[in-house]
Design an enzyme around this catalytic site. Structure first.
Site, PDB file in Angstrom:
ATOM      1  CB  CYS A 114     -23.994  -5.755  24.063  1.00 46.75           C
ATOM      2  SG  CYS A 114     -22.883  -4.848  24.866  1.00 46.75           S
ATOM      3  CB  CYS A 266     -23.683  -3.969  32.822  1.00 48.83           C
ATOM      4  SG  CYS A 266     -24.034  -5.471  31.289  1.00 48.83           S
TER       5      CYS A 266
HETATM    6  O1  PYC Z   1     -24.464  -3.189  28.024  1.00 48.61           O
HETATM    7  O2  PYC Z   1     -25.179  -5.340  27.936  1.00 48.61           O
HETATM    8  C1  PYC Z   1     -24.357  -4.555  28.162  1.00 48.61           C
HETATM    9  C2  PYC Z   1     -22.459  -5.117  28.350  1.00 48.61           C
HETATM   10  C3  PYC Z   1     -22.161  -6.597  28.167  1.00 48.61           C
HETATM   11  C4  PYC Z   1     -21.531  -6.042  28.248  1.00 48.61           C
HETATM   12  C5  PYC Z   1     -20.555  -4.761  28.586  1.00 48.61           C
HETATM   13  N1  PYC Z   1     -22.128  -3.894  28.611  1.00 48.61           N
END
Ligand code: PYC
Length: 342
Positions: A114, A266
């Site tokens: 993450c 993300c």
């Molecule tokens: O920022 O890699 C990320 C992530 C994965 C799930 C939620 N955020």
């Protein structure tokens, strides 16, 4: 790692002693630092965690999952947490070159990697006085990543090797018809979907529609046996649309395992996108990709190709803010001390 006058303190593995506290001796305390990265929360357990052994981070994750899942449920589930929250346990690294180890989890289970959480972890460690600006290697269940903490408070993460596994894969989605996307690894498995017929527009007024659509895609991928390498489940769906303004190159909506959407762009999803752009020769190592989230918060990304493979090392940069410090009290007399399980 630069340590500010003391050693990095890892979880004590013991219940903190609150001598003046009037609770039962079996009461457990977890020390938490909260932050958010581009709107997406990270709740790091920095003290009070269980003994996860001396194995690799993947082995420690298995111990956490099978023996101490209450740490995840008590920190993230209601009534203390809420479904979109991502949690992490700070632990010793297995690889001695690393400053720390980390295991990420969410409302549904355990994550591989993450990036928004790694950015949150870095600012949390700085907040506690354990690290200062500079580069810090961090051990995770899927490999070592490096967090670079900059003077302006932003953090760049050199992620694990990332790649596009398959391009233009069609999946038959109930209620939406045939949808085409790419399968890529960016530390988690993603199905990446560009705008096409029947795909909802990526706007904040469309979040419930995007959630319904992405959930249907996730279900269809699983039902039709469409997976990442070695049959690994695709547990994130990422939908792309045009940017809302000239501050980014694209806007995304990312559905995470557990049914919640990522408030940040993300980081592992941005890594998967960078791998696809590189594979399509749409991004060179000298260019920067600006990925906006559904909230219009931005991560920037660059690629460093690995020789002798089609993989890249993505570097993703973002900012996080510490917004809480708390001690979770797990009182055995509280019926919901370990979270509400529906
Ligand atoms: O920022 O890699 C990320 C992530 C994965 C799930 C939620 N955020």
């Amino acid at each position: 790692m630069q340590i500010l006058g003391k050693c990095l303190v890892f979880p004590t593995r013991t219940t903190l002693l609150y001598s003046t506290y009037s609770m039962s001796k079996a009461t457990t305390f977890l020390k938490i630092i909260d932050s958010h990265t581009g709107g997406e929360p990270t709740r790091v357990v920095v003290d009070g965690c269980a003994d996860l052994g001396n194995g690799t981070l993947a082995e420690k994750r298995e111990i956490l999952k099978t023996q101490y899942d209450w740490i995840r449920t008590s920190t993230l589930l209601e009534p203390r947490g809420f479904p979109a929250m991502v949690g992490a346990v700070l632990t010793e690294p297995h690889d001695p070159s690393c400053s720390a180890g980390v295991i990420f989890f969410n409302n549904a289970g355990y994550l591989n990697m993450c990036i928004h959480g790694t950015i949150g972890l870095a600012v949390s460690l700085q907040h506690m006085g354990f690290i200062s600006t500079g580069s810090h290697k961090i051990d995770t269940p899927v490999g070592i990543v490096t967090a670079h903490l900059h003077d302006d408070g932003s953090v760049s993460v050199d992620n694990v090797p990332s790649y596009r596994d398959q391009a233009d894969v069609s999946v038959d989605v109930l209620g939406y018809g045939s949808i085409s996307g790419d399968i890529a690894w960016g530390g988690n498995w993603f199905f990446l979907i560009d705008q096409q017929e029947n795909v909802p527009a990526v706007t904040s007024s469309n979040i419930s529609h995007l959630t319904k659509f992405s959930t249907a895609v996730m279900q269809a991928l699983s039902n039709q046996g469409i997976s990442g390498d070695d049959g690994q489940p695709i547990d994130h769906v990422e939908v792309f649309g045009p940017p809302a303004d000239d501050q980014s190159d694209s806007r995304n909506f990312v559905l995470c395992p557990g049914g919640e959407y990522d408030r940040s762009p993300c980081g592992t999803g941005t890594s998967a996108k960078l791998a696809c752009l590189y594979a399509d020769e749409k991004l060179t190592p000298s260019e920067t990709w600006r990925q906006s989230s559904i909230l219009n918060t931005i991560f920037t990304g660059t690629v460093s190709p690995l020789t002798e493979s089609n993989k890249i090392i993505p570097t993703v940069t973002g900012s996080a803010w510490v917004n809480g410090e708390t001690t979770i009290i797990i009182d055995p007399n509280d019926p919901f001390s370990k979270g509400i399980h529906f």
